[in-house]
Structure formats: structure tokens, C-alpha cells
Scaffold this active site. Sequence first.
Site, PDB file in Angstrom:
ATOM      1  N   GLY A 128     -28.709  82.729 -35.213  1.00 25.37           N
ATOM      2  CA  GLY A 128     -27.823  81.578 -35.395  1.00 25.37           C
ATOM      3  C   GLY A 128     -27.200  81.574 -36.775  1.00 25.37           C
ATOM      4  N   SER A 130     -23.258  82.222 -37.127  1.00 27.31           N
ATOM      5  CA  SER A 130     -21.867  81.754 -37.050  1.00 27.31           C
ATOM      6  C   SER A 130     -21.766  80.314 -36.534  1.00 27.31           C
ATOM      7  CB  SER A 130     -21.055  82.648 -36.109  1.00 27.31           C
ATOM      8  OG  SER A 130     -21.169  83.985 -36.500  1.00 27.31           O
ATOM      9  N   GLU A 245     -32.254 103.035 -40.521  1.00 33.13           N
ATOM     10  CA  GLU A 245     -31.120 103.952 -40.668  1.00 33.13           C
ATOM     11  C   GLU A 245     -29.874 103.218 -40.159  1.00 33.13           C
ATOM     12  OE1 GLU A 245     -29.042 105.820 -38.755  1.00 33.13           O
ATOM     13  OE2 GLU A 245     -29.850 105.825 -36.715  1.00 33.13           O
ATOM     14  N   THR A 374     -15.613  91.634 -38.988  1.00 36.52           N
ATOM     15  CA  THR A 374     -14.335  92.067 -38.410  1.00 36.52           C
ATOM     16  C   THR A 374     -13.775  93.301 -39.140  1.00 36.52           C
ATOM     17  OG1 THR A 374     -12.976  90.722 -39.893  1.00 36.52           O
ATOM     18  CG2 THR A 374     -13.757  89.652 -37.880  1.00 36.52           C
ATOM     19  N   GLU A 376     -10.949  93.529 -40.542  1.00 34.19           N
ATOM     20  CA  GLU A 376     -10.305  93.136 -41.812  1.00 34.19           C
ATOM     21  C   GLU A 376     -11.354  93.062 -42.929  1.00 34.19           C
ATOM     22  OE1 GLU A 376      -9.768  91.573 -38.896  1.00 34.19           O
ATOM     23  OE2 GLU A 376      -7.690  92.195 -38.578  1.00 34.19           O
TER      24      GLU A 376
HETATM   25  C1  LIG Z   1     -19.522  90.058 -29.133  1.00 32.32           C
HETATM   26  C2  LIG Z   1     -19.880  89.164 -30.295  1.00 32.32           C
HETATM   27  C3  LIG Z   1     -21.204  88.826 -30.510  1.00 32.32           C
HETATM   28  C4  LIG Z   1     -21.549  87.994 -31.576  1.00 32.32           C
HETATM   29  N1  LIG Z   1     -22.867  87.641 -31.732  1.00 32.32           N
HETATM   30  C5  LIG Z   1     -23.212  86.771 -32.726  1.00 32.32           C
HETATM   31  C6  LIG Z   1     -24.574  86.321 -32.850  1.00 32.32           C
HETATM   32  O1  LIG Z   1     -25.457  86.701 -32.076  1.00 32.32           O
HETATM   33  N2  LIG Z   1     -24.876  85.442 -33.823  1.00 32.32           N
HETATM   34  C7  LIG Z   1     -23.933  84.989 -34.726  1.00 32.32           C
HETATM   35  O2  LIG Z   1     -24.292  84.225 -35.615  1.00 32.32           O
HETATM   36  N3  LIG Z   1     -22.622  85.385 -34.621  1.00 32.32           N
HETATM   37  C8  LIG Z   1     -22.256  86.261 -33.646  1.00 32.32           C
HETATM   38  N4  LIG Z   1     -20.937  86.662 -33.504  1.00 32.32           N
HETATM   39  C9  LIG Z   1     -19.934  86.091 -34.392  1.00 32.32           C
HETATM   40  C10 LIG Z   1     -19.328  87.069 -35.379  1.00 32.32           C
HETATM   41  O3  LIG Z   1     -20.255  87.369 -36.412  1.00 32.32           O
HETATM   42  C11 LIG Z   1     -18.046  86.422 -35.918  1.00 32.32           C
HETATM   43  O4  LIG Z   1     -17.162  86.282 -34.820  1.00 32.32           O
HETATM   44  C12 LIG Z   1     -17.389  87.260 -36.969  1.00 32.32           C
HETATM   45  O5  LIG Z   1     -18.177  87.316 -38.141  1.00 32.32           O
HETATM   46  C13 LIG Z   1     -15.988  86.699 -37.333  1.00 32.32           C
HETATM   47  O6  LIG Z   1     -16.052  85.350 -37.591  1.00 32.32           O
HETATM   48  P1  LIG Z   1     -15.075  84.315 -36.848  1.00 32.32           P
HETATM   49  O7  LIG Z   1     -15.078  84.616 -35.399  1.00 32.32           O
HETATM   50  O8  LIG Z   1     -15.460  82.946 -37.296  1.00 32.32           O
HETATM   51  O9  LIG Z   1     -13.641  84.649 -37.409  1.00 32.32           O
HETATM   52  P2  LIG Z   1     -13.004  84.231 -38.848  1.00 32.32           P
HETATM   53  O10 LIG Z   1     -13.998  84.528 -39.892  1.00 32.32           O
HETATM   54  O11 LIG Z   1     -12.547  82.804 -38.694  1.00 32.32           O
HETATM   55  O12 LIG Z   1     -11.815  85.194 -38.903  1.00 32.32           O
HETATM   56  C14 LIG Z   1     -10.565  84.971 -38.220  1.00 32.32           C
HETATM   57  C15 LIG Z   1      -9.617  86.090 -38.600  1.00 32.32           C
HETATM   58  O13 LIG Z   1      -9.366  86.046 -40.017  1.00 32.32           O
HETATM   59  C16 LIG Z   1      -9.711  87.294 -40.619  1.00 32.32           C
HETATM   60  N5  LIG Z   1     -10.319  87.064 -41.924  1.00 32.32           N
HETATM   61  C17 LIG Z   1     -11.320  86.198 -42.239  1.00 32.32           C
HETATM   62  N6  LIG Z   1     -11.642  86.296 -43.542  1.00 32.32           N
HETATM   63  C18 LIG Z   1     -10.830  87.252 -44.071  1.00 32.32           C
HETATM   64  C19 LIG Z   1     -10.684  87.795 -45.365  1.00 32.32           C
HETATM   65  N7  LIG Z   1     -11.433  87.404 -46.386  1.00 32.32           N
HETATM   66  N8  LIG Z   1      -9.741  88.770 -45.538  1.00 32.32           N
HETATM   67  C20 LIG Z   1      -8.959  89.202 -44.502  1.00 32.32           C
HETATM   68  N9  LIG Z   1      -9.060  88.700 -43.244  1.00 32.32           N
HETATM   69  C21 LIG Z   1      -9.976  87.739 -43.041  1.00 32.32           C
HETATM   70  C22 LIG Z   1     -10.725  87.920 -39.659  1.00 32.32           C
HETATM   71  O14 LIG Z   1     -10.750  89.334 -39.791  1.00 32.32           O
HETATM   72  C23 LIG Z   1     -10.182  87.474 -38.307  1.00 32.32           C
HETATM   73  O15 LIG Z   1      -9.145  88.315 -37.890  1.00 32.32           O
HETATM   74  C24 LIG Z   1     -20.556  87.489 -32.461  1.00 32.32           C
HETATM   75  C25 LIG Z   1     -19.214  87.833 -32.243  1.00 32.32           C
HETATM   76  C26 LIG Z   1     -18.877  88.654 -31.163  1.00 32.32           C
HETATM   77  C27 LIG Z   1     -17.437  88.990 -30.951  1.00 32.32           C
END
Ligand SMILES: Cc1cc2nc3c(=O)[nH]c(=O)nc-3n(C[C@H](O)[C@H](O)[C@H](O)COP(=O)(O)OP(=O)(O)OC[C@H]3O[C@@H](n4cnc5c(N)ncnc54)[C@H](O)[C@@H]3O)c2cc1C
Length: 392
Positions: A128, A130, A245, A374, A376
Site C-alpha cells: 500500500g 500509491s 539481484e 514510470t 519518465e
Molecule cells: C500494473 C500496476 C500495478 C501496480 N501495483 C501497485 C501496488 O501493488 N502497490 C502500489 O502502491 N502501487 C502500485 N502501482 C502504482 C504505481 O506505482 C504508480 O502507478 C506509478 O508509480 C505512477 O504513479 P501514478 O499512477 O500516480 O502517476 P503520476 O505519478 O501521477 O504520473 C502521471 C504522469 O506524470 C509523469 N510524471 C510524474 N512525475 C514526473 C516527473 N517528476 N517528471 C516527469 N514526468 C513525471 C508520469 O511519468 C506519468 O506519465 C501499480 C501500477 C500498475 C500500472
Amino acid sequence: MEFADTPTESAWRNEVRTFLKNEYTGMGEDGSVEGGLFDRGERMKEWRCRVVKKGWVAPAWPKEYGGAGLGVKEQFIMNEEFAEAGAPQVGGFGVMMFGPTLIVHGTEEQKKEHLAGILNGETLWCQGWSEPGAGSDVASLQTRAVRDGDDYVLNGQKIWTTGAQHADWMYMLARTDPDAPKHRGISYLMVDMKAPGVSVRPLTTMAGSQTFNEVFFENVRVPVRNRLGEENRGWYIGTTTLDFERSSIGSAVGIRKTLEGYLKYAAAFPSHVTFSTRPQLRLEFADRWIEAQVAKFLSYRVVTMQARGEIPNYESSMTKLYASELGQRISALGMHMLGLGGQLLARKGPHARMGGRMGPGYLGAVSATIAGGTSEIQRNIIAQRGLGLPRD
Ligand SMILES: Cc1cc2nc3c(=O)[nH]c(=O)nc-3n(C[C@H](O)[C@H](O)[C@H](O)COP(=O)(O)OP(=O)(O)OC[C@H]3O[C@@H](n4cnc5c(N)ncnc54)[C@H](O)[C@@H]3O)c2cc1C
């Protein structure tokens, strides 16, 4: 990098291969594993039991805690061979993420309560981190834990929580001091998913699967003894890892095996895939094949650094970025190969193409460049730490 195994490494590779040959009998008809790491099906259970019995569930954990105590190169060989055999890893978040943190920061009582369940696969954990307003920047999280006697009272929401609908426990970060700078007001908690006030709402991905969820906390009481480490130090605790690893060799091997699968299918069903009349498809395939080799060498680079005691940094970002984007290009190649038939979901029958897996696979590949950081964010790391470019 020395590509050839040393005699000791070669003996270890043979031991892993022999185990897989004797013990791994495959998963589904098409080799797929329902629900992946959260699969509680009979075949997965049976496979997990065999790995548990061998003592290989947690390759990186120290032996005193029930792990295999393997070095990074041995883990690399094991992961490579498991991927070659198509055998799923059985540990999940508990083994990869939570267990190592518990070993380093947990009290004896906490270790006694949780480690055994992780090792024998009885307790499944979800992560937990995000929230709707905190993904790439997790430290902005808003879920609140307010102290009330011997408990914290938890209110807020997590999102994208993989496997929450199957998990017994969640390790999570919550804000315990809203007035402190954002990284310093967070605590690391263990939450029983059956506690009153926890509700889970599955989210359906565009590929049609329900792998992740929204999780809501409404006045959930979490005993203070379920906090890991000190209050407000959770951010730093959350970054703990053992000597895993980090080469992602499993995904590099998986990519190559996917391409091999395409070739086999094309040979078996020449009326569905005709390389001979489509030179562009041949070129596309050749490019992907070369890139699959590149992915493998990027993995080798990371594990070589680790084996030398160095800590990969932007190098792991390169591997993740390259493999996840390549996975998407390979799915696109699959769709080009099958044409409109690739969109059909039928598993069997005269119109079925590759058991109906290509369309969902193509859509599912999109998430790889978001999950785990991501593209980015990976590019930012490569630009700043690898190329030394300025932040703005
Ligand atoms: C299949 C899947 C499984 C997942 N499982 C889990 C889980 O088990 N537990 C958990 O906690 N989370 C989980 N996640 C969440 C995941 O960690 C987040 O989706 C990810 O870190 C991106 O955060 P966000 O979706 O809030 O996007 P945001 O952070 O809101 O980003 C939106 C867009 O803005 C861009 N962006 C953001 N910041 C910057 C920056 N500084 N510079 C340039 N571009 C930027 C991003 O690249 C993206 O394109 C999962 C996600 C997926 C897709």
C-alpha cells in the site's frame, strides 16, 4: 563481464536445472498462471510446496531466517533458469519487499508472527504505497494514522494495490505527522486486511483483468505493535532491501521466449502468419530479436556490478525502461503478425489465434511502463544520475 560460468556456477546451474526438470510440471494448458503471485489454485499451491521444501522460496534471505542465503550471482542463475523453464516465482511481495524489511527492522515478536507465513506461502501480502494523489511522488501520501491509546486509527485510500483482493495483510505507509516535512512524517504499518473498516474495490484494467484495487480505510484500528521501526521513520524503512539481484533477467529471458513462441506459431500455422510474403514483418521480427539480446546484456551489466559489490543505480533504470518498452514493441509485433485476427478472444475454434491471448497481452503490456516507476521517472534518473544533466 565473464559470460562463461565458473565450475562452481556451472554446478549450481545444473542443480537448479535438475530440480526444475524433476519438479516443475507446468501450470496451465498454455503455460499461463491465473492470478500470478496471488494465485491460490491447486497447481500453484503444489508448485509452491515443492519450492518451499527445497528451501528456495526466499533466495536472498539469510539462512537463519529460513532463506536460501544465496549470493547475487547464484540468484541470477536461479532466476535465469526459472525463466528459461517458464516456472513462476512463488514468493511475491512478502518475499521480495516486506520480508527483507521485517528482517532488518522488525522486533523478534514481529518476525516470529510473520516470517514463517511468508515462507510457506500461507500469508499473502500486498503493498500500500500509491494513493490517488501520490504515485511517482509517494511521499505526498495523505492516508492518516492518528494515535489513540495502543492503536493508530487509520483513514484514507490506497490505489492500484496489486492483489489486495487476495491478500491477508498489507504493508503500507501512512502519515503520522502532518506538520513535519513530507518524508519525515510517515510511518510503516502492517494492516490486517480483515480488520473492520478495510474495504477493497477491484479495478478492471483495459485488458479486462482484475489485478489491482482501490483500498479504503475507515477508522481502522491498527495496533501500535504493528508499526515497523520508529514512528515517522517509515519513509526510510520503506527503502530497505536485502541483497537481491536486480538485473530483471527473468523479463529479458521471457522476452526472448515470447519471440520463440511467435516463431513456433508461425511454423505451425502458416495460414495465420506468413513471413514469406511480408518482408516488413521479417525485418520487424529481426529488430525485436536483436533488441531482446540487448535487454539480456543490460541485465548482465547490472548483475556484474552487484557481484562486484557495487550498487546499480541508473543502470537498473536503463534495464527497466528498455525491457518494459521492448515488451510493448514485441506485443505490437504480435498484433502485426496476426492482423485483425489478433483481436479475437476465442481460445479455440477455426478463427482462434494463439489461444486468444494476443489482444489482452497487447493491452496488458501498456501497464509495464507505469508499474514500478514510470518511463519518465526512469528517464529522469538516467538523465540526472547517469548523464549528469541538470534537474530542470
Ligand atoms: C500494473 C500496476 C500495478 C501496480 N501495483 C501497485 C501496488 O501493488 N502497490 C502500489 O502502491 N502501487 C502500485 N502501482 C502504482 C504505481 O506505482 C504508480 O502507478 C506509478 O508509480 C505512477 O504513479 P501514478 O499512477 O500516480 O502517476 P503520476 O505519478 O501521477 O504520473 C502521471 C504522469 O506524470 C509523469 N510524471 C510524474 N512525475 C514526473 C516527473 N517528476 N517528471 C516527469 N514526468 C513525471 C508520469 O511519468 C506519468 O506519465 C501499480 C501500477 C500498475 C500500472
